[in-house]
Design an enzyme around this catalytic site. Structure first.
Site, PDB file in Angstrom:
ATOM      1  N   SER A 257       0.843  -1.190   0.000  1.00  0.00           N
ATOM      2  CA  SER A 257       0.000   0.000   0.000  1.00  0.00           C
ATOM      3  C   SER A 257       0.877   1.239   0.000  1.00  0.00           C
ATOM      4  CB  SER A 257      -0.911   0.004   1.230  1.00  0.00           C
ATOM      5  OG  SER A 257      -0.142   0.157   2.416  1.00  0.00           O
ATOM      6  N   LYS A 258       0.232   2.405   0.069  1.00  0.00           N
ATOM      7  CA  LYS A 258       0.942   3.681   0.024  1.00  0.00           C
ATOM      8  C   LYS A 258       1.984   3.820   1.135  1.00  0.00           C
ATOM      9  CE  LYS A 258      -0.661   6.106  -3.466  1.00  0.00           C
ATOM     10  NZ  LYS A 258       0.240   6.644  -4.520  1.00  0.00           N
ATOM     11  N   ARG A 259       1.745   3.141   2.249  1.00  0.00           N
ATOM     12  CA  ARG A 259       2.708   3.285   3.351  1.00  0.00           C
ATOM     13  C   ARG A 259       4.059   2.681   2.986  1.00  0.00           C
ATOM     14  NH1 ARG A 259      -0.734  -0.738   5.068  1.00  0.00           N
ATOM     15  NH2 ARG A 259       0.196  -2.789   5.418  1.00  0.00           N
TER      16      ARG A 259
END
Length: 532
Positions: A257-259
């Site tokens: 994910s974006k993290r």
């Protein structure tokens, strides 16, 4: 279409950018089609009107083109099985529903959302919990149901799951034999009250009408498969072979994910990765050629890809490995191709260099003895400088090819080009790195000023050819008479000319800079650091 011809599809929803996970699915479908001599179809599933946009369609198509995943049928290509946008296929869903109605395999349900929510809440409080729709409307007489429809009563259409159906079973090309008990399959909604098809209904209609033989997709769709098989059976369609792909996880073993950083193809393109490296890297996230080979070109991938070598194990996205792999592909480029692919970063390189060359925003050398001194502002590139740099790159592409050997072995991403090569365009000015000044020029006992003056005398001798080999030989010859280690002799020169103790080959770089500019940089460094 021949009965035995492999036909696969990649069917993204245009609700955002093309995620890396979706890109891998596209690569597997494309490679399988090419390996089997079949057809690769691109279909846009745009039935979410609030989130599906033409802009997102363009982003997906451009990402596919950038990766080099050409499709045989789909948008911009056409094909006999079109149209290739779900919103343009509503008539096919209506005909399929009519077929199910005629066969008694679909029925109208008049239960309101409020009624269904109340039933769900009540069921969840009972032993066993919620078991799906309770079939309240399943046995309403046909005439009564039609009368309510004619009266305008809102309704959905549900699949009538056969009472005598055994477990839903299929052989997944990745997960093996799968079996789902029929009692967990409720009478799912096929068509909503507004007439739009649900995902499971639309995808079955599309895959069947397009002659899809193999459905290769993420394992988040595994639970949809038995429901879709029931729809295939109700419509009398052949069930395709399914192959479900494991998830791609970040280094922390959680869903990517974006993290974890960039997640879309577009972002990786803009960070300087090559399409061949991305295709190679993603292909190996769940598939292998032989368990050992890491660098796999497109021809090999398309010649040997098979479903039986896809693993069920979740794949880990290792960006360090991607960087290494991208570096391998960069080194295999020709200088001409490197310039072509690097144009945006070469523009940035020239613009950064010229910002220093013009004396605007030159980064001064901080006083290394005063750690509390204000830090210099980063170089800001004026728009006019950027535009001029863009024109320069366009006009001097052949000359810029000389820069490739300087960085070919040092680049992992094309986006690293400006930080490694901007110094070539500084002209007579220099932007000194504080750490390099401290570790090389002002280090106790370094004799850096002495080394710089000696090298300057060599470089100022106009009788010597301005060529890397002769310049390097002459400077190296200074080490013995100065009683100085070669590193201590040449590192100060590197910092004075390149601004940094880590740079491309020194004398090959010096050869590409005007003699007067090199001498001016040395003088500026002596003045700034040694007040000489």
């Amino acid at each position: 279409m021949p009965d035995n011809r492999v036909r696969v599809r990649f069917a993204p929803s245009p609700t955002g950018r093309l995620h890396i996970g979706g890109a891998r699915t596209a690569i597997y479908n494309w490679a399988f089609a090419r390996a089997m001599g079949g057809d690769f179809i691109l279909r846009i599933e745009d039935t979410d009107p609030e989130r599906s946009t033409q802009e997102n369609v363009d982003v997906i198509i451009n990402a596919m083109k950038w990766m080099g995943l050409s499709w045989d049928e789909g948008p911009e290509v056409g094909g006999e099985a079109g149209p290739y946008f779900q919103m343009q296929r509503m008539d096919t869903y209506a005909r399929a529903l009519e077929t199910l109605r005629e066969r008694g395999a679909a029925y109208p349900c008049f239960c309101t959302k409020e009624q269904l929510d109340e039933k769900r809440a009540h069921a969840e409080m009972q032993e066993g919990g919620y078991a799906g729709y309770d079939r309240t409307c399943r046995n309403i007489p046909t005439a009564d149901a039609q009368a309510r429809i004619d009266a305008g009563e809102p309704h959905v259409w549900r699949l009538r799951v056969p009472d005598d159906h055994g477990p839903v079973e299929f052989d997944d090309a990745v997960y093996g034999h799968m079996s789902f008990p029929i009692d967990v399959m409720d009478d799912m909604i096929l068509v909503r009250s507004d007439g739009s098809p649900t995902y499971n209904f639309a995808v079955v209609c599309d895959d069947a009408n397009m002659g899809i033989t193999h459905v290769i997709r993420g394992d988040d769709h595994l639970s949809n498969t038995p429901r879709q098989i029931l729809i295939y059976e109700a419509l009398g369609f052949d069930v395709p072979t399914f192959a479900h792909l494991s998830m791609i996880l970040g280094p922390d073993k959680k869903k990517l994910s974006k993290r974890h950083g960039a997640t879309s193809v577009e972002e990786y393109r803009d960070r300087g990765y090559l399409p061949d490296a991305i295709v190679n890297f993603l292909a190996l996230l769940g598939w292998s050629l032989d368990g050992e080979t890491t660098i796999i070109d497109r021809e090999t991938l398309c010649g040997h890809f098979s479903l039986d070598r896809i693993t069920k194990k979740d794949a880990i996205f290792d960006e360090t490995k991607l960087d290494w792999m991208n570096g391998v592909y960069i080194r295999e480029l020709s200088a001409e191709r490197w310039v072509e692919l690097s144009r945006p970063w070469l523009t940035e390189t020239v613009a950064l260099g010229r910002s220093v060359a013009t004396g605007a925003n030159v980064v001064p050398t901080p006083n290394p003895s005063d750690p509390n001194a204000p830090q210099p502002e980063p170089v800001q590139i004026r728009e006019a400088v950027r535009e001029a740099a863009e024109a320069y790159v366009a006009e001097h592409a052949e000359a810029l090819e000389q820069l490739f050997p300087l960085v070919a072995e040092r680049l992992q991403r094309l986006s690293e080009t400006p930080q490694k090569l901007a110094f070539l365009f500084w002209g007579p000015n220099v932007s000194l790195d504080e750490k390099s000044v401290r570790k090389v020029l002002t280090k106790d006992g370094a004799r850096a000023d002495e080394a710089l003056r000696a090298c300057r005398d060599v470089l100022a001798d106009t009788s010597r050819a301005w060529e890397a080999i002769s310049l390097e030989a002459a400077c190296r010859a200074l080490a013995e008479p100065l009683d100085m280690k070669l590193k201590n002799l040449l590192q100060p020169l590197r910092v004075a000319v390149c601004g940094n103790m880590v740079s491309p080959p020194l004398f090959e770089s010096i050869e590409l800079i005007e003699r007067d500019d090199v001498l001016a940089r040395i003088d500026a460094t002596l003045e700034a650091v040694f007040k000489a």
